[in-house]
Design a protein around this motif. Structure first.
Motif, PDB file in Angstrom:
ATOM      1  N   MET B   1      -4.762  -1.993  -2.498  1.00 49.65           N
ATOM      2  CA  MET B   1      -5.182  -0.879  -1.645  1.00 49.65           C
ATOM      3  C   MET B   1      -5.067   0.446  -2.409  1.00 49.65           C
ATOM      4  O   MET B   1      -4.127   0.672  -3.151  1.00 49.65           O
ATOM      5  CB  MET B   1      -4.313  -0.814  -0.392  1.00 49.65           C
ATOM      6  N   ILE B   2      -6.045   1.264  -2.187  1.00 47.18           N
ATOM      7  CA  ILE B   2      -6.067   2.553  -2.866  1.00 47.18           C
ATOM      8  C   ILE B   2      -5.893   3.645  -1.831  1.00 47.18           C
ATOM      9  O   ILE B   2      -6.696   3.777  -0.927  1.00 47.18           O
ATOM     10  CB  ILE B   2      -7.423   2.742  -3.572  1.00 47.18           C
ATOM     11  N   LYS B   3      -4.868   4.426  -1.941  1.00 44.46           N
ATOM     12  CA  LYS B   3      -4.733   5.509  -0.972  1.00 44.46           C
ATOM     13  C   LYS B   3      -4.138   6.767  -1.582  1.00 44.46           C
ATOM     14  O   LYS B   3      -3.568   6.734  -2.659  1.00 44.46           O
ATOM     15  CB  LYS B   3      -3.939   5.054   0.250  1.00 44.46           C
ATOM     16  N   ASP B   4      -4.327   7.841  -0.831  1.00 45.65           N
ATOM     17  CA  ASP B   4      -3.706   9.107  -1.214  1.00 45.65           C
ATOM     18  C   ASP B   4      -4.145   9.612  -2.581  1.00 45.65           C
ATOM     19  O   ASP B   4      -3.464  10.440  -3.179  1.00 45.65           O
ATOM     20  CB  ASP B   4      -2.167   8.970  -1.231  1.00 45.65           C
ATOM     21  N   ILE B   5      -5.240   9.119  -3.060  1.00 46.62           N
ATOM     22  CA  ILE B   5      -5.681   9.556  -4.379  1.00 46.62           C
ATOM     23  C   ILE B   5      -5.926  11.056  -4.377  1.00 46.62           C
ATOM     24  O   ILE B   5      -5.566  11.773  -5.305  1.00 46.62           O
ATOM     25  CB  ILE B   5      -6.964   8.816  -4.785  1.00 46.62           C
ATOM     26  N   ARG B   6      -6.524  11.493  -3.293  1.00 44.07           N
ATOM     27  CA  ARG B   6      -6.929  12.900  -3.230  1.00 44.07           C
ATOM     28  C   ARG B   6      -5.774  13.878  -3.299  1.00 44.07           C
ATOM     29  O   ARG B   6      -5.918  14.986  -3.798  1.00 44.07           O
ATOM     30  CB  ARG B   6      -7.704  13.115  -1.921  1.00 44.07           C
ATOM     31  N   ALA B   7      -4.633  13.463  -2.766  1.00 41.74           N
ATOM     32  CA  ALA B   7      -3.499  14.392  -2.707  1.00 41.74           C
ATOM     33  C   ALA B   7      -2.726  14.454  -4.025  1.00 41.74           C
ATOM     34  O   ALA B   7      -1.871  15.307  -4.205  1.00 41.74           O
ATOM     35  CB  ALA B   7      -2.558  13.965  -1.581  1.00 41.74           C
ATOM     36  N   ARG B   8      -3.019  13.558  -4.929  1.00 37.58           N
ATOM     37  CA  ARG B   8      -2.227  13.513  -6.163  1.00 37.58           C
ATOM     38  C   ARG B   8      -2.529  14.683  -7.107  1.00 37.58           C
ATOM     39  O   ARG B   8      -3.677  15.084  -7.249  1.00 37.58           O
ATOM     40  CB  ARG B   8      -2.539  12.226  -6.925  1.00 37.58           C
ATOM     41  N   PRO B   9      -1.501  15.167  -7.760  1.00 35.86           N
ATOM     42  CA  PRO B   9      -1.745  16.214  -8.758  1.00 35.86           C
ATOM     43  C   PRO B   9      -2.578  15.665  -9.916  1.00 35.86           C
ATOM     44  O   PRO B   9      -2.429  14.512 -10.303  1.00 35.86           O
ATOM     45  CB  PRO B   9      -0.345  16.592  -9.241  1.00 35.86           C
ATOM     46  N   ARG B  10      -3.450  16.502 -10.414  1.00 36.98           N
ATOM     47  CA  ARG B  10      -4.289  16.105 -11.549  1.00 36.98           C
ATOM     48  C   ARG B  10      -3.816  16.841 -12.788  1.00 36.98           C
ATOM     49  O   ARG B  10      -3.935  18.054 -12.874  1.00 36.98           O
ATOM     50  CB  ARG B  10      -5.730  16.515 -11.299  1.00 36.98           C
ATOM     51  N   ILE B  11      -3.339  16.094 -13.738  1.00 37.59           N
ATOM     52  CA  ILE B  11      -2.812  16.683 -14.955  1.00 37.59           C
ATOM     53  C   ILE B  11      -3.792  16.402 -16.093  1.00 37.59           C
ATOM     54  O   ILE B  11      -4.042  15.248 -16.442  1.00 37.59           O
ATOM     55  CB  ILE B  11      -1.425  16.079 -15.300  1.00 37.59           C
ATOM     56  N   GLY B  12      -4.349  17.450 -16.642  1.00 38.88           N
ATOM     57  CA  GLY B  12      -5.262  17.285 -17.772  1.00 38.88           C
ATOM     58  C   GLY B  12      -4.510  17.223 -19.085  1.00 38.88           C
ATOM     59  O   GLY B  12      -3.609  18.030 -19.317  1.00 38.88           O
ATOM     60  N   VAL B  13      -4.856  16.275 -19.925  1.00 36.55           N
ATOM     61  CA  VAL B  13      -4.295  16.256 -21.281  1.00 36.55           C
ATOM     62  C   VAL B  13      -5.451  16.440 -22.252  1.00 36.55           C
ATOM     63  O   VAL B  13      -6.425  15.681 -22.238  1.00 36.55           O
ATOM     64  CB  VAL B  13      -3.519  14.956 -21.572  1.00 36.55           C
ATOM     65  N   ILE B  14      -5.351  17.476 -23.052  1.00 38.14           N
ATOM     66  CA  ILE B  14      -6.419  17.806 -23.990  1.00 38.14           C
ATOM     67  C   ILE B  14      -5.898  17.737 -25.414  1.00 38.14           C
ATOM     68  O   ILE B  14      -4.748  18.075 -25.687  1.00 38.14           O
ATOM     69  CB  ILE B  14      -7.028  19.190 -23.675  1.00 38.14           C
TER      70      ILE B  14
END
Lengths: 154, 154, 154, 154
Positions: B1-14
């Motif tokens: 099951m996939i949930k709460d994806i939207r609320a997760r912080p998005r950390i960019g690594v460059i």
């Protein structure tokens, strides 16, 4: 646990941000069927047909990817899991087509027409339900048939 | 099951598609920590630092989003869950920055510099580990500190 | 009569839409010299350093090309001859760098930094006058020297 | 001397990079008429209909602007005065439409269809000569009529 996302078919649903009830119902049903079959629902991330299809996909426990015209991921409709902001305006229509293995067009106006065109430029199969009549597009008679054709096309 | 994806912080690594071992090790450790803390790892989807960070995130059971320069989602490194093809070439660097809540730069050359610049243009906090020394960028001394600063920044 | 436009060197001038008087004066002088030497002045088409450089180029009877972030060519500053609207927002910075044979950075903030980075990514010579200190950028001490270096670089 | 460029009407000619002789003849005639009337000929900068229209415009002493999919201005056809490289691939079709006051579609395949769609999205008048039959597009019977309608539309 999230797994096998990468292997899942990506089904694009394209259509207007405003649409009549029948088109919204069709879009939702398409999203539902895509979600049930394990597809990732790809769309432009906004309202109307995009939102209805996303909602259907989420109702089936599916995963949704919205490719937005604006700069803010939060502008995505509430059923988008992964919102990708492009800041490209309508130019992002090209990226919606690029990120689907196959496209289903529902209703729609000129924006949808541009996405149909890009789908065909990129060699995607494009299935239509009550949308533009463009040579190369495959007409479906129902949401069920559209999704069936989409999964076969891939 | 996939949930709460939207609320997760998005950390960019460059960081660069080619990098020395130490930078790759740092990137992998950053990815691991981001994954453990439930962040979505956002990157350019290719090799080097991007691949190392993605691999780390997957080792921790995290989710990864790769925003690619080319036309084909399959060009993403094997640890990318959601590959978004842009067909924009280096111009896609802007979209990498746009789709992270906060950025961590590791090592890197001119491509990374452009992403640092876009991060700062878009008002993102940008944390650096052994990378360009740009006013406004926050220097970290270790992967652990970088991730700590990133989650605080959000 | 318009002729030989295609063969002319294209000199990009990059810098902020807000700048201090000294930087604006430098930019105008650079534009003037570029125009006198028959170069096409390429810039982001908006105000500040871009406008000053364009004005200088027009004072010398030169030709100016402005690559705009927005959707409307009319948003270009009054000294732009050819306004190209991109609708890409800051992402258009990449296109400014791409369309110059050589770049001169004057003053500038993060937007300019992104253009310097793209210039170096695309293998352009980048000359700087009172701007970011980036390895690979060639520092000039005056507008005259900057233009001299730019025409030599090509 | 170059003057009044900014005030000139910009007429976009869209059509395929491969086309039959009749379409190329029409495109060249359209370019010629646009050039004679002082319009700037805007196109995608490559071969086929784009090249024929550009050549016509240059034969009339006009000015041509080519907005290219690739990274190199030199990829423009020899009749392009101002080549703008975008590096955006087919996505640049949106920018062709954006930079014309009015569009004339000649023949064409899916790429042209996408440009017609973007023209209509952006509120441009789109005139067609032997091209897609799309509601909203105004059909012309000859190059002369197409150019007449284009200049009236503006």
């Amino acid at each position: 646990m999230i797994k096998d996302i990468r292997a899942r078919p990506r089904i694009g649903v394209i259509g207007g941000s405003r649409a009549k009830k029948a088109a919204l119902r069709d879009a939702r049903q398409i999203g539902l069927l895509v979600g049930r079959r394990g597809g990732i629902l790809v769309c432009g991330g906004l309202g109307g047909v995009m939102e209805a299809a996303s909602r259907g996909a989420k109702e089936a426990g599916g995963l949704t990817l919205g490719i937005l015209p604006g700069n803010a991921p939060r502008e995505a409709n509430p059923s988008i899991d992964i919102a990708v902001a492009t800041g490209l305006g309508y130019t992002r229509n090209s990226l919606v087509a690029l990120n689907a293995d196959v496209l289903i067009a529902v209703d729609g106006e000129y924006g949808t027409l541009s996405e149909i065109a890009f789908g065909l430029i990129y060699g995607r199969r494009v299935i239509g339900l009550g949308t533009w009549n463009i040579p190369g597009l495959i007409a479906a008679g129902s949401p069920e048939e559209a999704v069936e054709l989409a999964f076969k096309a891939r």
